[in-house]
Design an enzyme around this catalytic site. Structure first.
Site, PDB file in Angstrom:
ATOM      1  CE  LYS A 169      -2.181  -1.470   3.661  1.00  0.00           C
ATOM      2  NZ  LYS A 169      -1.665  -2.757   3.889  1.00  0.00           N
ATOM      3  CB  THR A 170       3.928   2.162   2.105  1.00  0.00           C
ATOM      4  OG1 THR A 170       2.957   2.107   3.123  1.00  0.00           O
ATOM      5  CG2 THR A 170       4.778   3.532   2.172  1.00  0.00           C
ATOM      6  CG  ASP A 211       0.104   3.492   6.546  1.00  0.00           C
ATOM      7  OD1 ASP A 211      -0.748   2.824   6.152  1.00  0.00           O
ATOM      8  OD2 ASP A 211       1.106   3.112   7.074  1.00  0.00           O
ATOM      9  CB  THR A 214      -4.927  -3.334   8.089  1.00  0.00           C
ATOM     10  OG1 THR A 214      -4.991  -2.507   9.276  1.00  0.00           O
ATOM     11  CG2 THR A 214      -3.362  -3.209   7.474  1.00  0.00           C
ATOM     12  NE  ARG A 261       7.076  -4.294   5.713  1.00  0.00           N
ATOM     13  CZ  ARG A 261       5.794  -3.535   5.727  1.00  0.00           C
ATOM     14  NH1 ARG A 261       4.835  -3.909   6.187  1.00  0.00           N
ATOM     15  NH2 ARG A 261       5.732  -2.489   4.971  1.00  0.00           N
TER      16      ARG A 261
END
Ligand code: ADP
Length: 372
Positions: A76-77, A121, A170, A229
């Protein structure tokens, strides 16, 4: 390596947690693709986003506000940064927890430049009064700055330059409807297929100047819980092993040996995950058992079991959540190489999640489950 459950869990949290640790954010940054074309997978979101950005560029206006939802570590980032990069626009980064008062948000909004991309965020964790201010800013590009206190307070409207908000969450379900409705585009990110993670790994290996064999990439991808990640993190652990104990090449043997050191099994389960499943089957006969009871049995906080282990175990079909507690599935018994007790009847996932209708002959009666 200690057998103390607490330190075992700490290791797991570091290695297989989808959230970034503080120092990792820097490393993440180095591996982030900067162009939509380099962003692996998520085809639907990528195509839709590409259309939104191209149309805005052609019109010469700021694109609609963008909401990105999905579990941590899926990009997302990275996508927010890509949006700014593709638009050749400056990027401002903040997060819900940093905005505890409307004034915090007013300060950010009133200093935005024209066309700037504001990445917010964890938008679901923003304070309520700030949310209302955000509605107006998103819709009318205006912010009402309150001057003074009490009955004498006055709201001075301040026009904002057009900007694009990229919100990430999230928990899309926790966003109030009016906020969700103000996003012109919503993209949901899903877990990645192993082949996509292999591409992420190959790209990262190239950026880090590492020699990664195809077999090793496949091995690491398979243990990464569908999360880029985690792939990148496991890659670094395999690199350590290859450089210290191996030939420097990240091959299959290095991948297997390194992941064995960290007790990440071939399905991406770690010690904490396995402890949860073992306790569920061996101590509670497959359940149902309450979350707190299960957490005590593995020496962890309920929240850790619920947020770190459970989502993955449920997704893998290795754990069921019922109104009466956590239960083992046929796959759990099989994964542990155990036989389910006679009378264990699994009826699969029902509308409200997994259901277990009959457990006559179970080793032990269900515990009361006040904590599920
Ligand atoms: P999130 O914001 O959803 O928690 P991030 O955008 O911070 O996730 O991504 C975490 C890491 O995974 C970053 O280092 C990023 O480079 C990598 N990553 C995520 N998605 C992709 C992707 N689609 N392609 C390549 N790398 C990715």
């Amino acid at each position: 390596m200690s057998d103390d459950p607490r330190s075992m869990a700490d290791e797991s949290l570091q290695l297989l947690a989808a959230e970034a640790s503080a120092d990792e954010q820097v490393i993440d940054g180095a591996l982030r693709p900067q162009l939509l074309a380099d962003f692996v997978g998520q085809q639907v979101v990528r195509e839709q986003l590409s259309l939104v950005l191209d149309a805005a560029k052609a019109r010469g206006t700021a694109p609609d506000h963008i909401l990105l939802s999905g579990p941590p570590g899926l990009g997302k980032t990275t996508l927010a940064m890509i949006v700014a990069h593709e638009l050749n626009a400056p990027l401002r980064v903040t997060s819900g927890p940093a905005i505890q008062h409307a004034g915090d948000l007013a300060a950010v909004l009133s200093s935005l430049a024209e066309g700037e991309v504001l990445f917010l965020d964890e938008i679901h964790r923003m304070a309520r009064p700030a949310e209302e201010m955000l509605y107006v800013a998103m819709e009318d590009f205006r912010v009402d700055v309150v001057v003074g206190k009490g009955p004498g307070a006055t709201a001075i409207p301040l026009d904002l330059p057009p900007f694009t908000l990229v919100g990430a969450t999230t928990r899309a379900g926790m966003l109030p409807g009016p906020l969700r409705d103000r996003f012109g585009f919503t993209g949901h990110l899903d877990f990645y297929a192993p082949a996509e993670l292999e591409r992420v790994l190959r790209r990262s290996a190239e950026l880090l100047s590492l020699e990664l064999t195809a077999e090793a990439a496949a091995e690491i991808a398979g243990r990464s819980r569908g999360t880029p990640r985690i792939s990148n993190r496991l890659l670094r652990r395999v690199r350590d092993w290859a450089q210290v104990r191996g030939s420097g090449v990240l091959d299959l043997a290095a991948a297997r040996a390194a992941l064995e050191v960290y007790a990440v099994d071939e399905r991406g389960l770690d010690r904490l995950d396995r402890s949860v499943l073992e306790a569920l089957c061996r101590r509670f006969g497959g359940g149902p058992v309450g979350l707190s009871t299960l957490a005590v049995a593995v020496g962890e906080e309920p929240e850790t079991v619920e947020t770190v282990s459970e989502p993955f175990l449920v997704r893998e079909g290795l754990l069921g959540r019922t109104p009466r507690g956590r239960i083992a599935t046929p796959a759990t018994w099989e994964h542990l190489g155990l036989t389910a007790p006679a009378g264990f009847v699994w009826t699969g996932a029902g509308a409200g999640g997994s259901t277990l209708t009959s457990r006559s002959g179970m080793v032990q009666d269900p515990l009361p489950d006040p904590d599920t």
